[in-house]
Design a protein around this motif. Structure first.
Motif, mmCIF file in Angstrom:
data_model
loop_
_atom_site.group_PDB
_atom_site.id
_atom_site.type_symbol
_atom_site.label_atom_id
_atom_site.label_comp_id
_atom_site.label_asym_id
_atom_site.label_seq_id
_atom_site.Cartn_x
_atom_site.Cartn_y
_atom_site.Cartn_z
ATOM 1 N N THR A 188 45.086 42.475 41.534
ATOM 2 C CA THR A 188 44.244 41.375 41.987
ATOM 3 C C THR A 188 43.108 41.207 40.984
ATOM 4 O O THR A 188 42.878 42.080 40.138
ATOM 5 N N ILE A 228 44.323 49.291 39.879
ATOM 6 C CA ILE A 228 45.506 49.737 40.614
ATOM 7 C C ILE A 228 45.710 51.217 40.312
ATOM 8 O O ILE A 228 45.241 51.731 39.302
ATOM 9 N N ASP A 237 42.461 49.225 45.436
ATOM 10 C CA ASP A 237 42.903 48.237 46.418
ATOM 11 C C ASP A 237 44.426 48.109 46.419
ATOM 12 O O ASP A 237 45.023 47.718 47.415
ATOM 13 N N THR A 238 45.054 48.425 45.277
ATOM 14 C CA THR A 238 46.495 48.305 45.127
ATOM 15 C C THR A 238 47.072 49.631 44.666
ATOM 16 O O THR A 238 46.541 50.267 43.754
ATOM 17 N N ARG A 247 48.915 47.123 49.246
ATOM 18 C CA ARG A 247 47.660 46.443 48.901
ATOM 19 C C ARG A 247 46.844 46.240 50.181
ATOM 20 O O ARG A 247 47.385 45.821 51.222
ATOM 21 N N ALA A 293 44.310 40.742 49.078
ATOM 22 C CA ALA A 293 45.644 40.242 48.789
ATOM 23 C C ALA A 293 45.628 38.802 48.314
ATOM 24 O O ALA A 293 46.566 38.324 47.702
#
Length: 253
Positions: A156, A161, A179-180, A247, A252
């Motif tokens: 994102t 990641i 976040d991912t 995620r 998202a």
């Protein structure tokens, strides 16, 4: 001198091969294809198909049986012993088929740099005294195949990641400041150990193959579907290769 070419072949789809990969295969004196047991015969069949499709010259192709990793509670020790056994098997094949040196090619799933140990095994041979130069041809990774299949970006905007394994996700939980999460080598659906609240998942098995399977959605809904589908696919084919992306839903969009 052995010129070892580790060729990334993506997920076994001939369309995933780069021109560099095709050139390296055709320039080889020998291509070694590992057999991983009858249950995973699809894997050797895909490699055979790649050779039949790509080779335009009379390159020698030899198949060999890959050692099996022992079951052990000490995972790293078991993997180390397994890699030693594979290195010894490579050395025996090289001594038999390329005793005076030459260009050796090995076809590596995905890319040799991402959760694959062929580079570490080659290093064992070099450390053991074998005269060897190593060359890497990059390939499409399972993560690229996954995000392409779902038509989503890996990251994102401005957010990090984490690429990890199912074992680490299960033992350590959701990595901080991520976040991912891209999860590799998960044989036990480690996502079931997470709080599914506000988490999305994109899952894929046999990516790029004819029997590719995809599921995506909120983890609370998609997670149980994946567990059921994965078990059915493994029973049907005798093996499974899959990966997934998690995620947090807040990022998202």
């Amino acid at each position: 001198m052995i010129d070892l070419h580790l060729i990334g072949i993506g997920t076994g789809n001939p369309d995933h091969l780069t021109r560099q990969a095709e050139a390296a295969m055709n320039a080889a004196d020998l291509i070694l294809l590992p057999r991983k047991g009858q249950a995973k015969s699809d894997l050797i069949d895909l490699r055979r198909t790649l050779c039949a499709t790509v080779l335009t010259k009379p390159v020698r192709v030899v198949e060999f049986d890959l050692p099996v990793r022992a079951d052990s509670s000490d995972y790293l020790a078991a993997v180390g012993d397994w890699h030693d056994a594979i290195a010894a098997t490579w050395a025996a094949q090289i001594a038999r088929h390329l005793p005076h040196g030459g260009r050796l090619a090995l076809l590596v799933w995905g890319d040799p740099s991402l959760y694959d140990s062929t580079l570490r095994i080659a290093e064992r041979l070099q450390t053991g005294g074998m005269a060897m130069r190593v060359h890497v041809v990059p390939g499409i990774t399972s993560l690229q195949a996954l995000t392409a299949a779902h038509a989503i970006p890996l990251n994102t905007l401005g957010a990090p990641i984490v690429v990890t394994t199912g074992r680490r996700l299960r033992d350590d939980g959701w990595p901080e400041a991520a976040d991912t999460i891209a999860v590799m080598l998960d044989g036990a659906c480690a996502f079931t150990t997470l709080d599914p609240e506000a988490v999305l998942i994109w899952w894929g098995a046999y990516l790029g193959m004819a029997h590719q399977a995809l599921i995506a959605g909120p983890l609370a809904e998609a997670g149980p579907q994946i567990v059921t589908r994965r078990a059915a696919l493994r029973a049907e084919h005798g093996w499974i290769m899959d990966t997934y992306l998690l995620r947090r839903e807040r990022s998202a969009a």
